[in-house]
Write a protein that holds these residues in place. Structure first.
Motif, PDB file in Angstrom:
ATOM      1  N   ALA A  50      -1.998  15.449  23.281  1.00 36.80           N
ATOM      2  CA  ALA A  50      -3.190  15.792  24.054  1.00 36.80           C
ATOM      3  C   ALA A  50      -2.858  15.980  25.524  1.00 36.80           C
ATOM      4  O   ALA A  50      -2.007  15.286  26.089  1.00 36.80           O
ATOM      5  N   THR A  51      -3.534  16.928  26.146  1.00 31.12           N
ATOM      6  CA  THR A  51      -3.407  17.141  27.583  1.00 31.12           C
ATOM      7  C   THR A  51      -4.763  16.886  28.232  1.00 31.12           C
ATOM      8  O   THR A  51      -5.807  17.014  27.597  1.00 31.12           O
ATOM      9  N   PRO A  52      -4.761  16.509  29.507  1.00 29.07           N
ATOM     10  CA  PRO A  52      -6.023  16.106  30.156  1.00 29.07           C
ATOM     11  C   PRO A  52      -7.007  17.253  30.310  1.00 29.07           C
ATOM     12  O   PRO A  52      -6.628  18.392  30.591  1.00 29.07           O
ATOM     13  N   PHE A  53      -8.273  16.938  30.112  1.00 31.46           N
ATOM     14  CA  PHE A  53      -9.377  17.881  30.311  1.00 31.46           C
ATOM     15  C   PHE A  53      -9.158  19.189  29.542  1.00 31.46           C
ATOM     16  O   PHE A  53      -9.501  20.273  30.019  1.00 31.46           O
ATOM     17  N   SER A  54      -8.601  19.088  28.347  1.00 32.44           N
ATOM     18  CA  SER A  54      -8.228  20.281  27.577  1.00 32.44           C
ATOM     19  C   SER A  54      -9.437  21.140  27.224  1.00 32.44           C
ATOM     20  O   SER A  54      -9.314  22.369  27.089  1.00 32.44           O
ATOM     21  N   ALA A  55     -10.614  20.541  27.088  1.00 34.34           N
ATOM     22  CA  ALA A  55     -11.809  21.306  26.729  1.00 34.34           C
ATOM     23  C   ALA A  55     -12.202  22.297  27.816  1.00 34.34           C
ATOM     24  O   ALA A  55     -12.927  23.266  27.546  1.00 34.34           O
ATOM     25  N   TYR A  56     -11.722  22.077  29.039  1.00 33.86           N
ATOM     26  CA  TYR A  56     -12.136  22.910  30.169  1.00 33.86           C
ATOM     27  C   TYR A  56     -10.997  23.779  30.698  1.00 33.86           C
ATOM     28  O   TYR A  56     -11.142  24.431  31.737  1.00 33.86           O
ATOM     29  N   LYS A  57      -9.908  23.810  29.982  1.00 36.34           N
ATOM     30  CA  LYS A  57      -8.710  24.474  30.491  1.00 36.34           C
ATOM     31  C   LYS A  57      -8.944  25.949  30.813  1.00 36.34           C
ATOM     32  O   LYS A  57      -8.500  26.449  31.852  1.00 36.34           O
ATOM     33  N   ASP A  58      -9.629  26.666  29.938  1.00 37.78           N
ATOM     34  CA  ASP A  58      -9.808  28.113  30.133  1.00 37.78           C
ATOM     35  C   ASP A  58     -10.509  28.430  31.447  1.00 37.78           C
ATOM     36  O   ASP A  58     -10.198  29.432  32.101  1.00 37.78           O
ATOM     37  N   VAL A 115     -10.688  26.187  34.122  1.00 39.81           N
ATOM     38  CA  VAL A 115      -9.954  25.579  35.227  1.00 39.81           C
ATOM     39  C   VAL A 115      -8.804  26.464  35.695  1.00 39.81           C
ATOM     40  O   VAL A 115      -8.571  26.625  36.897  1.00 39.81           O
ATOM     41  N   VAL A 116      -8.073  27.074  34.752  1.00 39.61           N
ATOM     42  CA  VAL A 116      -6.878  27.840  35.135  1.00 39.61           C
ATOM     43  C   VAL A 116      -7.215  29.093  35.938  1.00 39.61           C
ATOM     44  O   VAL A 116      -6.320  29.714  36.517  1.00 39.61           O
ATOM     45  N   LYS A 117      -8.474  29.447  36.019  1.00 45.84           N
ATOM     46  CA  LYS A 117      -8.865  30.582  36.862  1.00 45.84           C
ATOM     47  C   LYS A 117      -8.773  30.232  38.347  1.00 45.84           C
ATOM     48  O   LYS A 117      -8.694  31.123  39.197  1.00 45.84           O
ATOM     49  N   ALA A 157     -19.199  17.747  31.842  1.00 43.74           N
ATOM     50  CA  ALA A 157     -19.123  19.161  32.216  1.00 43.74           C
ATOM     51  C   ALA A 157     -18.200  19.298  33.410  1.00 43.74           C
ATOM     52  O   ALA A 157     -18.212  18.452  34.314  1.00 43.74           O
ATOM     53  N   PHE A 158     -17.398  20.350  33.386  1.00 43.59           N
ATOM     54  CA  PHE A 158     -16.457  20.631  34.470  1.00 43.59           C
ATOM     55  C   PHE A 158     -16.737  22.051  34.938  1.00 43.59           C
ATOM     56  O   PHE A 158     -16.379  23.021  34.279  1.00 43.59           O
ATOM     57  N   ASN A 159     -17.420  22.170  36.060  1.00 39.81           N
ATOM     58  CA  ASN A 159     -17.770  23.476  36.606  1.00 39.81           C
ATOM     59  C   ASN A 159     -16.744  23.849  37.666  1.00 39.81           C
ATOM     60  O   ASN A 159     -16.738  23.294  38.761  1.00 39.81           O
ATOM     61  N   ALA A 160     -15.867  24.777  37.311  1.00 42.11           N
ATOM     62  CA  ALA A 160     -14.751  25.140  38.178  1.00 42.11           C
ATOM     63  C   ALA A 160     -15.121  26.311  39.075  1.00 42.11           C
ATOM     64  O   ALA A 160     -15.717  27.300  38.625  1.00 42.11           O
ATOM     65  N   HIS A 161     -14.753  26.205  40.355  1.00 46.10           N
ATOM     66  CA  HIS A 161     -15.018  27.261  41.322  1.00 46.10           C
ATOM     67  C   HIS A 161     -13.768  27.486  42.168  1.00 46.10           C
ATOM     68  O   HIS A 161     -12.835  26.684  42.152  1.00 46.10           O
ATOM     69  N   SER A 162     -13.778  28.558  42.930  1.00 40.97           N
ATOM     70  CA  SER A 162     -12.687  28.796  43.855  1.00 40.97           C
ATOM     71  C   SER A 162     -12.715  27.740  44.956  1.00 40.97           C
ATOM     72  O   SER A 162     -13.726  27.549  45.631  1.00 40.97           O
TER      73      SER A 162
END
Length: 224
Positions: free
Chosen positions: A111-119, A121-123, A179-184
């Motif tokens: 397992a890697t951390p926060f894997s559910a939000y990876k797509d 986050v990597v942006k 929920a992990f809301n990723a932004h610039s």
């Protein structure tokens, strides 16, 4: 349904600073300032290296090394020691025997951390096997670590902040990221204090959020 839920969440006006910045110094709110939790265990050294990764933040070169207690390889969690270096000089060591998750070099399927939000986050950030390296405003970088969940309890959420070669643990508490809301150059985390159990129709977790600001800091507040 989840998207709709977060679109209607309202927030209170009791937000507090997790840390502030002053002339390059990271001033941590004592309500969130965590100390290393080594416990009373003996024979746990020398620590066993789990993995090492290098990264660049604001034109500075850093190395993250994560390690586990000697002899605790079969216990829950993957590493309990976080070490951070700049140009081979140690700038942070933090320990918590509750442990974090992170893939070992030789284990492709761990397992890697926060894997559910990876797509998402990597942006905006660098996602490695041990943490998320997230660039913030004002030359700040955040490292986000996900803890190991013991008996379905919510895990640690640990955040390290780096600025100008200085590093501090600014948050180390038991919360699950709902929920992990990723932004610039920023993010928002919706946190819950316990998981829903099967057939629990009265699940009403305590919800808070952590959000980043335009001056490179973070705030914490309760969700209404």
């Amino acid at each position: 349904m989840i998207v709709f839920l977060y679109s209607i969440l309202s927030f209170s006006q009791n937000a507090v600073n997790i840390y502030t910045l002053s002339d390059g110094a990271i001033d941590v709110n004592t309500d969130f300032q965590a100390k290393s939790n080594i416990g009373n265990s003996t024979g746990i050294t020398p620590y066993k290296e789990i993995g090492t990764v290098s990264f660049v933040a604001n034109s500075r070169n850093y190395t993250l090394s994560v390690l586990n207690y000697n002899g605790w390889e079969t216990d829950g969690g993957d590493f309990r020691v976080i070490r951070l270096y700049e140009k081979n000089q140690s700038i942070l060591e933090f320990i918590d025997e509750e442990a974090w998750i992170g893939k070992k070099v030789e284990d492709e399927y761990q397992a890697t951390p926060f894997s559910a939000y990876k797509d998402d986050v990597v942006k905006h950030a660098v996602y490695n096997d041990h943490c998320i390296v997230y660039p913030l405003e004002d030359g700040v970088t955040a490292l986000l670590f996900e803890g190991f969940s013991w008996s379905s309890q919510v895990p640690l959420l640990t955040i390290v902040v780096i600025k100008d070669g200085n590093a501090k643990v600014v948050f180390n508490q038991s919360w699950a990221v709902e929920a992990f809301n990723a932004h610039s150059k920023g993010f928002e985390l919706i946190l819950i204090d316990y998981f829903q159990e099967e057939y629990d129709n009265n699940w009403h977790p305590d919800r808070h959020r952590i959000y980043t600001t335009s001056d490179g800091t973070m705030r914490f507040e309760k969700v209404n």
